[in-house]
Each structure stands twice: as C-alpha cells, then as structure tokens.
Design a protein around this motif. Structure first.
Motif, mmCIF file in Angstrom:
data_model
loop_
_atom_site.group_PDB
_atom_site.id
_atom_site.type_symbol
_atom_site.label_atom_id
_atom_site.label_comp_id
_atom_site.label_asym_id
_atom_site.label_seq_id
_atom_site.Cartn_x
_atom_site.Cartn_y
_atom_site.Cartn_z
ATOM 1 N N GLY A 417 28.923 -22.446 22.240
ATOM 2 C CA GLY A 417 29.252 -23.846 22.015
ATOM 3 C C GLY A 417 28.804 -24.707 23.180
ATOM 4 O O GLY A 417 28.027 -25.656 23.015
ATOM 5 N N ILE A 418 29.282 -24.380 24.365
ATOM 6 C CA ILE A 418 28.918 -25.169 25.537
ATOM 7 C C ILE A 418 27.462 -24.955 25.901
ATOM 8 O O ILE A 418 26.787 -25.873 26.381
ATOM 9 C CB ILE A 418 29.855 -24.826 26.722
ATOM 10 N N ARG A 419 26.932 -23.754 25.644
ATOM 11 C CA ARG A 419 25.535 -23.489 26.002
ATOM 12 C C ARG A 419 24.573 -24.414 25.249
ATOM 13 O O ARG A 419 23.469 -24.681 25.714
ATOM 14 C CB ARG A 419 25.199 -22.024 25.723
ATOM 15 N N LYS A 420 25.001 -24.912 24.087
ATOM 16 C CA LYS A 420 24.151 -25.823 23.325
ATOM 17 C C LYS A 420 23.998 -27.177 24.020
ATOM 18 O O LYS A 420 23.108 -27.951 23.683
ATOM 19 C CB LYS A 420 24.725 -26.027 21.931
ATOM 20 N N LEU A 421 24.887 -27.450 24.974
ATOM 21 C CA LEU A 421 24.827 -28.714 25.707
ATOM 22 C C LEU A 421 23.917 -28.641 26.920
ATOM 23 O O LEU A 421 23.804 -29.621 27.663
ATOM 24 C CB LEU A 421 26.238 -29.119 26.163
ATOM 25 N N PHE A 422 23.273 -27.481 27.135
ATOM 26 C CA PHE A 422 22.436 -27.325 28.329
ATOM 27 C C PHE A 422 21.310 -28.359 28.325
ATOM 28 O O PHE A 422 20.607 -28.548 27.342
ATOM 29 C CB PHE A 422 21.845 -25.921 28.381
ATOM 30 N N GLY A 423 21.142 -29.039 29.470
ATOM 31 C CA GLY A 423 20.138 -30.068 29.602
ATOM 32 C C GLY A 423 20.609 -31.443 29.193
ATOM 33 O O GLY A 423 19.859 -32.411 29.309
ATOM 34 N N SER A 424 21.863 -31.550 28.726
ATOM 35 C CA SER A 424 22.395 -32.839 28.303
ATOM 36 C C SER A 424 23.216 -33.456 29.435
ATOM 37 O O SER A 424 23.683 -32.763 30.334
ATOM 38 C CB SER A 424 23.281 -32.673 27.066
ATOM 39 N N PRO A 425 23.421 -34.777 29.376
ATOM 40 C CA PRO A 425 24.267 -35.418 30.402
ATOM 41 C C PRO A 425 25.693 -34.905 30.401
ATOM 42 O O PRO A 425 26.366 -34.929 31.436
ATOM 43 C CB PRO A 425 24.205 -36.905 30.015
ATOM 44 N N VAL A 426 26.174 -34.429 29.260
ATOM 45 C CA VAL A 426 27.565 -33.959 29.163
ATOM 46 C C VAL A 426 27.782 -32.764 30.074
ATOM 47 O O VAL A 426 28.770 -32.695 30.816
ATOM 48 C CB VAL A 426 27.919 -33.604 27.706
ATOM 49 N N LEU A 427 26.865 -31.804 30.021
ATOM 50 C CA LEU A 427 27.026 -30.604 30.836
ATOM 51 C C LEU A 427 26.939 -30.927 32.322
ATOM 52 O O LEU A 427 27.699 -30.395 33.138
ATOM 53 C CB LEU A 427 25.957 -29.579 30.459
ATOM 54 N N MET A 428 26.020 -31.811 32.685
ATOM 55 C CA MET A 428 25.903 -32.207 34.089
ATOM 56 C C MET A 428 27.154 -32.954 34.534
ATOM 57 O O MET A 428 27.622 -32.788 35.663
ATOM 58 C CB MET A 428 24.663 -33.061 34.297
ATOM 59 N N ALA A 429 27.706 -33.793 33.649
ATOM 60 C CA ALA A 429 28.931 -34.511 33.980
ATOM 61 C C ALA A 429 30.090 -33.544 34.199
ATOM 62 O O ALA A 429 30.914 -33.729 35.110
ATOM 63 C CB ALA A 429 29.272 -35.500 32.870
ATOM 64 N N LEU A 430 30.170 -32.500 33.386
ATOM 65 C CA LEU A 430 31.219 -31.489 33.570
ATOM 66 C C LEU A 430 31.090 -30.819 34.936
ATOM 67 O O LEU A 430 32.101 -30.586 35.619
ATOM 68 C CB LEU A 430 31.137 -30.427 32.462
ATOM 69 N N ALA A 431 29.869 -30.513 35.332
ATOM 70 C CA ALA A 431 29.655 -29.892 36.640
ATOM 71 C C ALA A 431 30.080 -30.826 37.765
ATOM 72 O O ALA A 431 30.695 -30.398 38.755
ATOM 73 C CB ALA A 431 28.186 -29.500 36.807
ATOM 74 N N LEU A 432 29.786 -32.116 37.639
ATOM 75 C CA LEU A 432 30.179 -33.080 38.660
ATOM 76 C C LEU A 432 31.689 -33.272 38.690
ATOM 77 O O LEU A 432 32.272 -33.491 39.756
ATOM 78 C CB LEU A 432 29.473 -34.410 38.409
ATOM 79 N N VAL A 433 32.340 -33.181 37.533
ATOM 80 C CA VAL A 433 33.806 -33.243 37.501
ATOM 81 C C VAL A 433 34.393 -32.090 38.294
ATOM 82 O O VAL A 433 35.329 -32.263 39.089
ATOM 83 C CB VAL A 433 34.316 -33.232 36.045
ATOM 84 N N VAL A 434 33.859 -30.897 38.076
ATOM 85 C CA VAL A 434 34.340 -29.730 38.817
ATOM 86 C C VAL A 434 34.145 -29.922 40.317
ATOM 87 O O VAL A 434 35.042 -29.653 41.121
ATOM 88 C CB VAL A 434 33.613 -28.451 38.336
ATOM 89 N N GLY A 435 32.972 -30.409 40.724
ATOM 90 C CA GLY A 435 32.707 -30.607 42.142
ATOM 91 C C GLY A 435 33.574 -31.682 42.768
ATOM 92 O O GLY A 435 33.863 -31.626 43.969
ATOM 93 N N GLY A 436 34.007 -32.677 41.983
ATOM 94 C CA GLY A 436 34.809 -33.764 42.526
ATOM 95 C C GLY A 436 36.299 -33.530 42.513
ATOM 96 O O GLY A 436 37.070 -34.325 43.091
ATOM 97 N N ILE A 437 36.757 -32.446 41.869
ATOM 98 C CA ILE A 437 38.193 -32.166 41.766
ATOM 99 C C ILE A 437 38.886 -32.097 43.131
ATOM 100 O O ILE A 437 39.976 -32.669 43.320
ATOM 101 C CB ILE A 437 38.431 -30.858 40.979
ATOM 102 N N PRO A 438 38.321 -31.422 44.145
ATOM 103 C CA PRO A 438 39.021 -31.356 45.438
ATOM 104 C C PRO A 438 39.292 -32.727 46.036
ATOM 105 O O PRO A 438 40.362 -32.950 46.632
ATOM 106 C CB PRO A 438 38.061 -30.536 46.311
ATOM 107 N N ILE A 439 38.352 -33.670 45.897
ATOM 108 C CA ILE A 439 38.573 -35.006 46.440
ATOM 109 C C ILE A 439 39.739 -35.671 45.726
ATOM 110 O O ILE A 439 40.615 -36.281 46.354
ATOM 111 C CB ILE A 439 37.301 -35.860 46.292
ATOM 112 N N ALA A 440 39.773 -35.559 44.402
ATOM 113 C CA ALA A 440 40.839 -36.190 43.625
ATOM 114 C C ALA A 440 42.207 -35.578 43.948
ATOM 115 O O ALA A 440 43.202 -36.304 44.089
ATOM 116 C CB ALA A 440 40.530 -36.056 42.134
ATOM 117 N N VAL A 441 42.256 -34.273 44.063
ATOM 118 C CA VAL A 441 43.537 -33.616 44.350
ATOM 119 C C VAL A 441 44.050 -33.985 45.739
ATOM 120 O O VAL A 441 45.230 -34.310 45.928
ATOM 121 C CB VAL A 441 43.398 -32.081 44.225
#
Length: 562
Positions: A417-441
C-alpha cells in the motif's frame, strides 16, 4: 485513554519511529531494501570495513564533529554567560540571534557562506579589496577545511546556546560568590566552582553536538565536496549514486555503523555520569542580578555585534544580493531574470509548490503528533505508551538524516500500500514528519508538564470530553510553544537535504533538493532566487493566515456582542 487508541498510538510510533532501524539492519544483511528475506550475509559490512574510504570518512567525521562541538560549546557558553550575568549593551540581541541562526536551514546557510567567503566574487573579498586588503580576501575561502569548521561552529552555536542558557541561568551563585569573597576572581570562581557543577549539562550538550557533527550532511555537501572533504554521511550517499547500480549493502552497512557509533556516544555519557552527584542546592543568590563587567565592557558588546554581523546579517545579505545578480560575482548589474528562470521551470515551480504544501500540511501534522507524544509522556508516566513515545521521540534525533532516509526507504518499500506512494510528495512528507518529531516533542514537552492536570480534571467534571480537555485547555495553553515549533519545523523541512534525497522524484522535489542541483551545476544565483521566493511566499502566506484569523476573531466578538 481507551485500549484501541492506546494500541493504535503504540503501533504508529513503532512503525514510523522504531521499526525503520530494524529494516535498516535487514537491508544491510540482505544487501537490498527491496527484500526482507534471506540469505542474510555480512558482505556489506566486510566491504565497508575493508574500504579505506570508510576509515578516511570516519576520521573526517570525527575531526569535524569534535572541532564543531568544542567550538560551539565555547561560543555558546560565552554568550550564555553574557546573557545571564552581564549588564552590557547589545545583550538583548543574543537570544533572538541564536533563535534565527538555529532556524536557518543548514543548506542555505552553507550556500550563503560559499558565496560570502568566495575569494574571487564574495562580498567579503570585494570589501577587503576596496580598502586595500585584497590579499586577505584571497585567504578567506569558505570552501576549505577551516571554512567548513568555522561555518559549522557558527551554525551549531545556536543550538549549544539554547541548550546551555537554562542550566547556566539556574546555577547556584552563592558558592561562586563565596569563592570571590575569599579572594578568587569571578572568572576563576566560575571555572572552578560553577562549571564543574554543570558537568551533566555540558556532557549532554557536548554529546548532542558530536552527534550533530557526525550526521551533518548539508554543510559538507556544499563546502566540503568541492575540495574532497567526505564525512560518513556523504559516503553513504556516494555508495548509492556514484555507481550505475546502487550499492545498497555498503550504504546500509555504513548507516548501521554510524547509528552504532551514536549509540556508543550515548552510552558513554551514561557511564561517565553514573554514580556521580552534581547537585548544587540553591542558595539565596541562585538567580542574582546582572552586573556590568569591571573592564572591557565595550569589547564584550563588540563581540556580540561582530557575531551577529558575521554569523547572521552578512550571509543573509549576500544571499539576497546573489539572487538579483545576472550571474554570481557581477556587482552593479541587477536583474529579476533569476526569478523568471525558476518560475518558468516546471521542476522549480513544482518544488516550490510541494515545499509550501509540506510546510502548511506536514509541519502542522508533525507539531500535533509531537504534542500528543509529549502529552502521553507527561500524563501516562510509567506506562507502555509513555515509554514507547519517549523512545520514538529520540530515535530520529540521534539518527543521521541520510541514515533515516535509507531506513525509511527500506520500511516504506516493504509495506504493502505505502510502497505505491514511492516517488510521490506524500511519501516524502511522511519522511519529513518522522524527522521533525524530535523538535516538536522537545518544544511541547516542557509546556505540557507545566499545565496542571487539575485543569483537565475540572473540565471533565464539568462535562467536557477527553478531546476537548486535551486540545481546548492543554493545547491552547501550549499554543505559543507549538507555533514556535511549527515555524522551526517548517524551515527545517524546507531546507533539509538529506532526508528527502532518496525519496524524491521529479514531481516531488523540495526547494532544498532543487536549489542544490542548481548550485551544483554552477547556477548559484538561481539557487539563491528560489530560496528568496520561498521565504517571500512563506511570509505572505503567514500574513494572510494572520489576517484571516484576526477577521474571524472580530466576527466572533461581534456575534457574541449581539
């Protein structure tokens, strides 16, 4: 918290923040992120450990991180002492300046310095040449080992200052005053009495600065690569892009070794502090007044102004000037052609649009997720959800961005399911959300802890639900910190280069990846123009949202008055 919500939260945290490290290890063993099945081999580790480039990159990372940590700790301590203890002109500039330099994306900071301290075309070289010091301008070159170290120290000093100002301002000054009464100078008393009591804070911040130096990617990519400086983060990237066929085994193995080294640093901190007592119980002078220096107060103020000029004002001015030059280095001729070029480039427009969508959608999602994790850590202490949230909040912070990118790539590809999003802005946005979690917490954690649970209990007794009590009371009281976190995360998402690099495509680039490609191709002025366009668009959107919020508030007041 209901059982379903609790287990859903745990599952999401584990999948996005913990599970990627497991997938990274599997990718190192299988030699590919596209399969998690065997055979499991150690060929990748063998190749890396027998590759001389790995040891050179490790030594480069160690030297760079050590020099960066030492320099930033020294500068951060200097300015923190001035801000909390000295009554001098320009003291009020320090904290805002540190916030600005912390929020400035590392990629654009490095690019601005590569322009500013350019021996042939930079503003510094031009100014020095105009006053007869052209030979000095030829030495000031940011694209070099000294330039890389100095720029890294300038950038990281903001983090060191913000981490150190709290412990330094809260340190007990009564023992220091006693040492002064018995004949010690104030400087000696601070170094021999106060500073040792701050050892836990300095050790923790020092480890964080070392981690930053080990995982830095953007600044060496701009200032180091042209002169052959290659830290570990860039070696991981080279394994994937230099050859026609990406060497996933070597890249994943190097990423695992980087993660293990960071874990060793954290364990070293725990070992060094174990069993030691650094308590300094408060005396009456714990928060004493600021005092003017006995001598050379003008020099202290001059140092503040010089840092603000060199570390903040000059790079920003150079970047803006470069955006209006026909080509970088041509002064006296100005043009809007660079903006026209990027706005007529389909890839550039897409990158700008994608970045703005990420800033106004993914960044708020990150802030809300971080707030909920901080809330769980504060309100559900010593529970499984609290422990998982605390672990998840630290994993991305201690994982280099390029490593996180490889780990998330392996995770997303293996998820139906998620692999179908590869190369889309959605998948990149998810990765950036993960990277930004420590700042938010980190931004929400202290504020949530300061809000008394009694307020929520009172709301629940009055009939409010859990959602209303959490967001209507706690989140509203934490709003200033959350808005600050959103601004910081937005700029980080727009300017980070390493996290989206492996997850991008031509239709999902950010302005960071797009501007870096322009910069690497020698289109320096166009690279500066796209960032200036983003800042202008970002500021305009904020002004519009602020105006709409003010209008909505006035309408509510009119309705309430009627």
């Amino acid at each position: 918290m209901s059982g379903f919500v609790k287990w859903l939260a745990i599952a999401l945290i584990v999948y996005f923040l913990v599970f990627p490290l497991l997938m990274l290890g599997l990718a190192a063993l299988t030699g590919s992120p596209y399969t998690a099945s065997g055979p499991y081999l150690l060929d990748g580790f063998g190749k890396v450990l027998s590759d001389r480039a790995f040891y050179n990159a490790f030594l480069t990372s160690l030297v760079l991180s050590s020099l960066t940590a030492l320099g930033s700790l020294a500068l951060g301590s200097y300015f923190a002492v001035i801000a909390t203890r000295m009554d001098v002109p320009l003291r009020g500039w320090i904290t805002p300046s540190m916030v600005i330099i912390t929020a400035t994306p590392g990629l654009f900071y490095a690019m601005s310095w590569s322009m500013l301290a350019n021996a042939n075309a930079g503003v510094l070289a031009k100014i020095l040449t105009s006053i007869g010091l052209g030979s000095v301008g030829q030495v000031l070159n940011a694209v070099s080992w000294p330039g890389l170290v100095v720029v890294s120290i300038f950038k990281v000093t903001g983090f060191a200052y913000l981490f150190l100002i709290g412990p330094i301002s809260a340190s007990d000054r009564s023992q220091e005053d006693a040492a002064v009464v018995f004949g010690s100078s104030r400087f000696v008393a601070f170094m021999t009495v106060t500073l040792p009591s701050l050892a836990p804070a300095y050790l923790a911040v020092g480890i964080l600065m070392l981690v930053f130096g080990m995982q830095t990617f953007d600044i060496p990519a701009v200032l180091g690569v042209p002169v052959g400086i290659q830290p570990l983060s860039l070696l991981v990237n080279d394994y994937l892009i230099i050859n026609v066929r990406p060497d996933w085994a070597a890249a994943s193995s190097t990423a695992v070794l980087m993660t293990l080294f960071v874990a060793v640093l954290v364990c070293l901190q725990i070992f060094m502090l174990h069993g030691k007592d650094f308590a300094s119980l408060g005396g009456r002078a714990q928060n004493g007044p600021t005092r003017p220096p006995r001598s050379l107060g003008w020099l202290v103020s001059a140092s503040i102004g010089l840092y603000c000029l060199l570390a903040i004002a000059a790079p920003i001015v150079q970047f803006v000037i470069g955006a209006f030059q026909p080509f970088f280095g041509l002064y006296g001729a100005w043009t809007l052609g660079n903006f026209v070029t990027v706005l007529t480039d389909r890839v550039g427009v897409t990158a700008l649009r994608t970045t703005l969508l990420i800033v106004f959608i993914a960044a708020p999602v990150t802030v809300i997720s971080g707030f909920l994790m901080a809330y769980a850590m504060s309100r559900y202490q010593r529970t499984l959800v609290s422990s998982v949230a605390r672990l998840g909040s630290w994993v991305p912070a201690t994982t280099p961005g390029i490593v996180l990118s490889v780990a998330l790539l392996a995770t997303f590809i293996q998820t139906p399911g998620i692999r179908k999003l590869f190369g889309s802005p959605v998948l990149m946005a998810l990765a950036l959300v993960v990277g930004g979690i420590p700042i938010a917490v980190r931004a929400a954690e202290s504020m949530v802890a300061q809000v008394s649970p009694d307020l929520e209990s009172a709301a629940r007794v009055s009939g409010a639900g859990a959602f209303s009590a959490t967001f209507g009371i706690v989140a509203r009281l934490c709003a200033p910190a959350l808005l600050g976190a959103w601004l910081l995360i937005s700029l980080w998402m727009a300017g980070t280069l390493d996290v989206p690099m492996l997850l991008q495509s031509s239709r999902s680039q950010t302005i960071a990846t797009y501007s870096y490609s322009l910069f690497a191709n020698g289109q320096t002025s166009e690279a500066a123009a796209i960032f200036v366009l983003f800042i202008g668009s970002f500021a305009l959107c904020i002004l519009l949202l602020t105006a709409l919020a003010g209008l909505a508030a006035r309408l509510r007041n009119r309705v309430a008055g009627a």
